[in-house]
Design a protein around this motif. Structure first.
Motif, PDB file in Angstrom:
ATOM      1  N   PRO A  27     -64.864  46.371  33.621  1.00 18.80           N
ATOM      2  CA  PRO A  27     -64.151  47.506  33.006  1.00 18.80           C
ATOM      3  C   PRO A  27     -63.241  48.210  34.009  1.00 18.80           C
ATOM      4  O   PRO A  27     -63.590  48.364  35.183  1.00 18.80           O
ATOM      5  N   VAL A  28     -62.073  48.627  33.520  1.00 18.98           N
ATOM      6  CA  VAL A  28     -61.087  49.317  34.353  1.00 18.98           C
ATOM      7  C   VAL A  28     -60.510  50.499  33.576  1.00 18.98           C
ATOM      8  O   VAL A  28     -60.737  50.645  32.377  1.00 18.98           O
ATOM      9  N   SER A  29     -59.716  51.322  34.272  1.00 17.12           N
ATOM     10  CA  SER A  29     -59.129  52.497  33.632  1.00 17.12           C
ATOM     11  C   SER A  29     -58.093  52.116  32.587  1.00 17.12           C
ATOM     12  O   SER A  29     -57.975  52.759  31.538  1.00 17.12           O
ATOM     13  N   ALA A  30     -57.289  51.083  32.891  1.00 20.15           N
ATOM     14  CA  ALA A  30     -56.230  50.648  31.978  1.00 20.15           C
ATOM     15  C   ALA A  30     -55.791  49.251  32.395  1.00 20.15           C
ATOM     16  O   ALA A  30     -56.152  48.768  33.482  1.00 20.15           O
ATOM     17  N   ALA A  31     -54.991  48.628  31.551  1.00 19.89           N
ATOM     18  CA  ALA A  31     -54.464  47.296  31.846  1.00 19.89           C
ATOM     19  C   ALA A  31     -52.943  47.334  31.868  1.00 19.89           C
ATOM     20  O   ALA A  31     -52.312  48.139  31.178  1.00 19.89           O
ATOM     21  N   GLU A 119     -57.067  59.670  33.955  1.00 21.17           N
ATOM     22  CA  GLU A 119     -57.436  59.388  35.334  1.00 21.17           C
ATOM     23  C   GLU A 119     -57.405  57.884  35.560  1.00 21.17           C
ATOM     24  O   GLU A 119     -58.005  57.119  34.803  1.00 21.17           O
ATOM     25  N   LEU A 120     -56.726  57.459  36.597  1.00 20.07           N
ATOM     26  CA  LEU A 120     -56.546  56.039  36.863  1.00 20.07           C
ATOM     27  C   LEU A 120     -57.158  55.687  38.212  1.00 20.07           C
ATOM     28  O   LEU A 120     -56.653  56.095  39.256  1.00 20.07           O
ATOM     29  N   ARG A 121     -58.244  54.952  38.161  1.00 21.01           N
ATOM     30  CA  ARG A 121     -58.896  54.513  39.390  1.00 21.01           C
ATOM     31  C   ARG A 121     -58.762  53.009  39.605  1.00 21.01           C
ATOM     32  O   ARG A 121     -58.813  52.546  40.747  1.00 21.01           O
ATOM     33  N   SER A 122     -58.620  52.278  38.522  1.00 21.90           N
ATOM     34  CA  SER A 122     -58.511  50.824  38.612  1.00 21.90           C
ATOM     35  C   SER A 122     -57.598  50.342  37.504  1.00 21.90           C
ATOM     36  O   SER A 122     -57.444  50.996  36.471  1.00 21.90           O
ATOM     37  N   VAL A 123     -56.976  49.193  37.723  1.00 22.06           N
ATOM     38  CA  VAL A 123     -56.064  48.652  36.725  1.00 22.06           C
ATOM     39  C   VAL A 123     -56.244  47.140  36.657  1.00 22.06           C
ATOM     40  O   VAL A 123     -56.409  46.472  37.680  1.00 22.06           O
ATOM     41  N   LEU A 124     -56.258  46.621  35.439  1.00 20.61           N
ATOM     42  CA  LEU A 124     -56.356  45.178  35.215  1.00 20.61           C
ATOM     43  C   LEU A 124     -54.950  44.622  35.092  1.00 20.61           C
ATOM     44  O   LEU A 124     -54.209  44.984  34.171  1.00 20.61           O
ATOM     45  N   LEU A 125     -54.553  43.770  36.024  1.00 18.40           N
ATOM     46  CA  LEU A 125     -53.240  43.138  35.997  1.00 18.40           C
ATOM     47  C   LEU A 125     -53.365  41.800  35.280  1.00 18.40           C
ATOM     48  O   LEU A 125     -53.998  40.876  35.791  1.00 18.40           O
ATOM     49  N   PRO A 148     -56.659  47.097  42.032  1.00 21.26           N
ATOM     50  CA  PRO A 148     -56.194  46.094  41.078  1.00 21.26           C
ATOM     51  C   PRO A 148     -57.205  44.971  40.884  1.00 21.26           C
ATOM     52  O   PRO A 148     -57.825  44.500  41.843  1.00 21.26           O
ATOM     53  N   VAL A 149     -57.375  44.583  39.644  1.00 26.74           N
ATOM     54  CA  VAL A 149     -58.196  43.432  39.272  1.00 26.74           C
ATOM     55  C   VAL A 149     -57.293  42.482  38.489  1.00 26.74           C
ATOM     56  O   VAL A 149     -56.588  42.910  37.571  1.00 26.74           O
TER      57      VAL A 149
END
Length: 218
Positions: A27-31, A119-125, A148-149
C-alpha cells in the motif's frame, strides 16, 4: 536492421531484467501511471487498485511524437478511458495532460497530487516494465520526499516481445531507457545507479547490432 538473433534476444533479456526493480507490491499514498505506448500500464493500475494498494492514481502524459498515432488525444486521456472501461471509478482518477518526458511525468503528477492536499509519503510508479529503473531514478532525484515503489504488468520478456508489433523497435526503445539510466545522472536528471558490467556488455553489443534509434545523441 539485421534479423533478430538469439544472441540479440539474450542481450535484450539481460537489459529487461536489469530495468525491473523487483519491488514487492504494498500500500502507498497514491499511484502515478507514466504515459507511453503500452495499455498494459492501465491493466496493471486497475489490478493494483482492486487490490487496495492506493486510493488515487494520476495518469500522466500528453501528445508525444512517439505515441501521437496511437493516442491522438494524449496518453493520459486514452489511459483514463481504458481504466474506466476496466471498471475503475472516475473519482479515483486524476489527469495530467502536459508531460512529454519522464521528468515531466514526475514533476507534473507531483503538482496534481499535492494540489489535492493529501499527505504523500510513498508513491507507486506504474510504467512499462523496462521503464521501471528510469522512473525510479527520476523520482528519487526530483521528488525525494516520497518513497517510490515500482510496478508494471506481470509479464516476462518473451511474453512482452511476442506481443509487440515490431520486436526490433521494442528492443531499441528499451535500449533508450537503459541509456538514460546510464547518462542522466551526470546531467542531474536522475540518481546514480550501479550498472553491472554484463549489462554494459549487452548494451554495447546491441548498439553494434543497430538497436540505437532511441539512444541519446549529442
Amino acid at each position: 536492421m539485421n534479423p533478430i538473433t538469439d544472441v540479440d534476444r539474450d542481450d535484450a533479456r539481460r537489459l529487461w531484467d536489469f530495468n525491473l526493480m523487483h519491488h514487492p507490491a504494498r500500500p502507498v499514498s497514491a499511484a502515478v501511471a507514466l504515459g507511453g505506448c503500452d495499455l498494459g500500464v492501465v491493466s496493471a493500475v486497475a489490478e493494483l487498485y482492486r487490490a487496495g494498494l492506493f486510493p488515487t492514481v494520476v495518469f500522466t502524459g500528453g501528445i508525444t511524437p512517439a505515441t501521437r498515432g496511437r493516442f491522438p488525444h494524449g496518453e493520459a486521456v486514452h489511459f483514463r478511458a481504458e481504466a474506466l472501461a476496466l471498471g475503475m471509478p472516475d473519482q479515483a482518477i486524476l489527469l495530467e495532460t502536459r508531460a512529454t518526458n519522464t521528468g515531466q511525468n514526475i514533476d507534473f503528477a507531483r503538482e496534481v497530487l499535492e494540489d489535492t492536499g493529501q499527505e504523500l509519503r510513498s508513491v507507486l510508479l506504474v510504467s512499462m516494465p523496462y521503464m521501471q529503473r528510469r522512473a525510479y531514478a527520476t523520482c528519487r532525484r526530483q521528488w525525494p520526499e516520497v518513497e517510490p515503489v515500482c510496478a508494471s504488468e506481470g509479464v516476462t520478456f518473451d511474453e512482452y516481445a511476442k506481443a509487440q508489433d515490431d520486436e526490433a523497435e521494442f528492443i531499441a526503445m528499451m535500449m533508450g531507457d537503459t541509456h538514460r539510466v546510464m547518462e542522466y545522472p551526470r546531467l542531474g536528471f536522475a540518481i546514480e545507479q550501479e550498472v553491472p558490467g554484463r549489462v554494459r556488455e549487452s548494451f554495447e553489443r546491441l548498439c553494434e547490432r543497430g538497436y540505437d534509434a532511441w539512444l541519446l545523441h549529442d
